[in-house]
Design a protein around this motif. Structure first.
Motif, PDB file in Angstrom:
ATOM      1  N   ASP A  65       0.870  -1.178   0.000  1.00 13.80           N
ATOM      2  CA  ASP A  65       0.000   0.000   0.000  1.00 13.80           C
ATOM      3  C   ASP A  65       0.906   1.226   0.000  1.00 13.80           C
ATOM      4  OD1 ASP A  65      -2.893   1.178   0.527  1.00 13.80           O
ATOM      5  OD2 ASP A  65      -1.479   2.264   1.783  1.00 13.80           O
ATOM      6  N   SER A  66       0.904   1.970  -1.085  1.00 10.83           N
ATOM      7  CA  SER A  66       1.882   3.047  -1.261  1.00 10.83           C
ATOM      8  C   SER A  66       1.673   4.198  -0.288  1.00 10.83           C
ATOM      9  CB  SER A  66       1.827   3.577  -2.701  1.00 10.83           C
ATOM     10  OG  SER A  66       0.555   4.130  -2.976  1.00 10.83           O
ATOM     11  N   TYR A  67       0.467   4.317   0.305  1.00 11.51           N
ATOM     12  CA  TYR A  67       0.225   5.382   1.270  1.00 11.51           C
ATOM     13  C   TYR A  67       0.651   4.989   2.679  1.00 11.51           C
ATOM     14  CZ  TYR A  67      -2.058   9.318   3.564  1.00 11.51           C
ATOM     15  OH  TYR A  67      -2.312  10.446   4.303  1.00 11.51           O
ATOM     16  N   GLY A  68       0.744   3.681   2.912  1.00 12.97           N
ATOM     17  CA  GLY A  68       1.258   3.225   4.190  1.00 12.97           C
ATOM     18  C   GLY A  68       0.217   2.910   5.239  1.00 12.97           C
ATOM     19  N   ASP A  69      -1.059   2.823   4.845  1.00 13.77           N
ATOM     20  CA  ASP A  69      -2.088   2.505   5.834  1.00 13.77           C
ATOM     21  C   ASP A  69      -2.802   1.193   5.526  1.00 13.77           C
ATOM     22  OD1 ASP A  69      -3.454   3.339   3.616  1.00 13.77           O
ATOM     23  OD2 ASP A  69      -4.708   4.815   4.638  1.00 13.77           O
ATOM     24  N   GLY A  70      -2.152   0.326   4.741  1.00 14.50           N
ATOM     25  CA  GLY A  70      -2.742  -0.971   4.436  1.00 14.50           C
ATOM     26  C   GLY A  70      -3.972  -0.858   3.559  1.00 14.50           C
ATOM     27  N   ILE A  71      -4.805  -1.876   3.595  1.00 13.13           N
ATOM     28  CA  ILE A  71      -6.012  -1.908   2.767  1.00 13.13           C
ATOM     29  C   ILE A  71      -7.212  -2.091   3.683  1.00 13.13           C
ATOM     30  CG2 ILE A  71      -6.001  -4.411   2.356  1.00 13.13           C
ATOM     31  CD1 ILE A  71      -6.735  -3.714  -0.608  1.00 13.13           C
ATOM     32  N   TYR A  72      -8.307  -1.447   3.339  1.00 12.97           N
ATOM     33  CA  TYR A  72      -9.514  -1.516   4.161  1.00 12.97           C
ATOM     34  C   TYR A  72     -10.363  -2.687   3.695  1.00 12.97           C
ATOM     35  CZ  TYR A  72     -13.885  -0.319   6.440  1.00 12.97           C
ATOM     36  OH  TYR A  72     -15.018  -0.369   7.198  1.00 12.97           O
ATOM     37  N   GLY A  73     -10.609  -3.618   4.583  1.00  6.34           N
ATOM     38  CA  GLY A  73     -11.435  -4.757   4.240  1.00  6.34           C
ATOM     39  C   GLY A  73     -10.812  -6.035   4.759  1.00  6.34           C
ATOM     40  N   SER A  74     -11.438  -7.159   4.457  1.00  8.92           N
ATOM     41  CA  SER A  74     -10.977  -8.464   4.903  1.00  8.92           C
ATOM     42  C   SER A  74     -10.836  -9.382   3.700  1.00  8.92           C
ATOM     43  CB  SER A  74     -11.980  -9.057   5.901  1.00  8.92           C
ATOM     44  OG  SER A  74     -11.550 -10.304   6.381  1.00  8.92           O
ATOM     45  N   ASP A  75      -9.765 -10.176   3.699  1.00  3.57           N
ATOM     46  CA  ASP A  75      -9.511 -11.126   2.613  1.00  3.57           C
ATOM     47  C   ASP A  75      -9.418 -10.438   1.249  1.00  3.57           C
ATOM     48  OD1 ASP A  75      -9.479 -13.385   4.306  1.00  3.57           O
ATOM     49  OD2 ASP A  75     -11.671 -13.455   4.299  1.00  3.57           O
TER      50      ASP A  75
ATOM     51  N   PHE B 232       3.249  -0.082   4.966  1.00  4.34           N
ATOM     52  CA  PHE B 232       3.463   0.046   3.528  1.00  4.34           C
ATOM     53  C   PHE B 232       3.397  -1.308   2.842  1.00  4.34           C
ATOM     54  CE2 PHE B 232       5.820   3.844   5.044  1.00  4.34           C
ATOM     55  CZ  PHE B 232       5.099   4.798   4.368  1.00  4.34           C
ATOM     56  N   SER B 233       3.889  -2.351   3.523  1.00  4.74           N
ATOM     57  CA  SER B 233       3.917  -3.665   2.897  1.00  4.74           C
ATOM     58  C   SER B 233       3.910  -4.751   3.961  1.00  4.74           C
ATOM     59  CB  SER B 233       5.164  -3.814   2.007  1.00  4.74           C
ATOM     60  OG  SER B 233       6.338  -3.828   2.796  1.00  4.74           O
ATOM     61  N   LYS B 234       3.492  -5.925   3.530  1.00  7.94           N
ATOM     62  CA  LYS B 234       3.538  -7.105   4.396  1.00  7.94           C
ATOM     63  C   LYS B 234       3.893  -8.294   3.524  1.00  7.94           C
ATOM     64  CE  LYS B 234       0.895  -9.934   7.642  1.00  7.94           C
ATOM     65  NZ  LYS B 234       1.836  -9.818   8.766  1.00  7.94           N
ATOM     66  N   THR B 235       4.839  -9.101   3.974  1.00 13.14           N
ATOM     67  CA  THR B 235       5.323 -10.240   3.209  1.00 13.14           C
ATOM     68  C   THR B 235       5.020 -11.526   3.956  1.00 13.14           C
ATOM     69  OG1 THR B 235       7.094  -8.927   2.212  1.00 13.14           O
ATOM     70  CG2 THR B 235       7.368 -11.305   2.179  1.00 13.14           C
TER      71      THR B 235
ATOM     72  N   PRO C  14      10.254  -4.418   1.608  1.00 15.22           N
ATOM     73  CA  PRO C  14      10.960  -3.235   1.119  1.00 15.22           C
ATOM     74  C   PRO C  14      10.515  -1.985   1.840  1.00 15.22           C
ATOM     75  CG  PRO C  14       9.238  -3.888  -0.414  1.00 15.22           C
ATOM     76  CD  PRO C  14       9.305  -4.956   0.643  1.00 15.22           C
ATOM     77  N   THR C  15      11.419  -1.048   1.973  1.00 16.23           N
ATOM     78  CA  THR C  15      11.082   0.245   2.549  1.00 16.23           C
ATOM     79  C   THR C  15      10.595   1.136   1.418  1.00 16.23           C
ATOM     80  OG1 THR C  15      12.777  -0.010   4.233  1.00 16.23           O
ATOM     81  CG2 THR C  15      11.953   2.218   3.836  1.00 16.23           C
ATOM     82  N   LEU C  16       9.345   1.554   1.494  1.00 16.80           N
ATOM     83  CA  LEU C  16       8.740   2.338   0.422  1.00 16.80           C
ATOM     84  C   LEU C  16       8.547   3.773   0.872  1.00 16.80           C
ATOM     85  CD1 LEU C  16       5.985  -0.141  -0.745  1.00 16.80           C
ATOM     86  CD2 LEU C  16       8.232   0.209  -1.752  1.00 16.80           C
TER      87      LEU C  16
END
Length: 254
Positions: free
Chosen positions: A86-96, A118-121, A138-140
């Motif tokens: 997520d380029s803004y750094g707040d993840g994604i809203y929702g589930s699955d 920003f990211s999760k691996t 990665p650090t974005l």
């Protein structure tokens, strides 16, 4: 006595293929459901050494929409490392919102795992991955950085030359110019607009067109007659409007 029509057997239903691959190939598929900010979402999937598939931020355009991307593999993977971005750094809203399938088997579903950062691996399959179970994310840099205020340096004052008249319009004869001037803010990719006559679009610019910050852009069209109706729509794809004053201007016949 009428001769009854011959009864034909009903053919067995033909099942639709569940995969896009053929033969012994195995399908690797990623399904993504966007939230209200699709431009921020991206992902990549690797075998631990090379990228197998990826989607970078700014690719997805539609809100709350399911997208699918797949590749056919000649052999089942021993290692799959999936990174959500997520380029803004707040993840994604929702589930699955993220799902990974291998050979039609669900291998990973994000649940509520990616609602910040920003990211999760994650290691989707790690039978043959390197000893480090999860590669360092990665650090974005966020797409929407907070910029330091810019203090303009005044240019040296030169004597003002006598004005040279330039044409006030790009049109000729009896044509009338309709012009839209836009000054972008710090997030030009989010800005767009359209202008219609109430029935059809006369001009438009979609988000992602403007690239430069704090820059004036102009777009015009020549009309054969002055319009009776003009409807102007301003767009900000992030939903927080535009920073500044008088960023949008519409001129008709100057």
């Amino acid at each position: 006595t009428p001769t009854p029509a011959p009864i034909r057997p009903t053919p067995a239903p033909v099942a639709s293929p569940t995969t896009n691959c053929v033969g012994s190939e195995e399908e690797l598929r990623v399904e993504v459901t966007t939230d209200d900010y699709p431009l921020e979402t991206g992902w990549s999937i690797t075998d631990g050494n090379e990228i197998i598939m990826e989607v970078e931020p700014l690719f997805y355009k539609l809100q709350r929409t399911e997208y699918k991307k797949y590749v056919c593999l000649s052999a089942p993977p021993d290692c799959l490392i999936f990174t959500m971005i997520d380029s803004y750094g707040d993840g994604i809203y929702g589930s699955d919102n993220f799902k990974v399938y291998s050979a039609e088997e669900l291998k990973y579903s994000s649940g509520d795992d990616f609602t910040s950062l920003f990211s999760k691996t994650v290691n989707v399959i790690d039978n043959g991955c390197v000893s480090n179970p999860v590669a360092s994310p990665p650090t974005l840099t966020p797409i929407r950085p907070t910029l330091a205020p810019i203090t303009p340096t005044p240019a040296p004052i030169r004597p003002t030359p006598a004005p040279v008249a330039s044409p006030t319009t790009n049109c000729v004869g009896s044509e009338e110019e309709l012009r839209v001037e836009v000054t972008t803010d710090d997030y030009p990719l989010e800005t767009g607009w359209s202008i219609t006559d109430g029935n059809e679009i006369i001009m438009e610019v979609e988000p992602l067109f403007y690239k430069l910050q704090r820059t004036e852009y102009k777009k015009y069209v020549c009309l054969s007659a002055p319009p009776d109706c003009l409807i102007f729509t301003m767009i900000d794809s992030y939903g927080d409007g535009i920073y500044g004053s008088d960023n949008f201007k519409v001129y008709s016949a100057e």
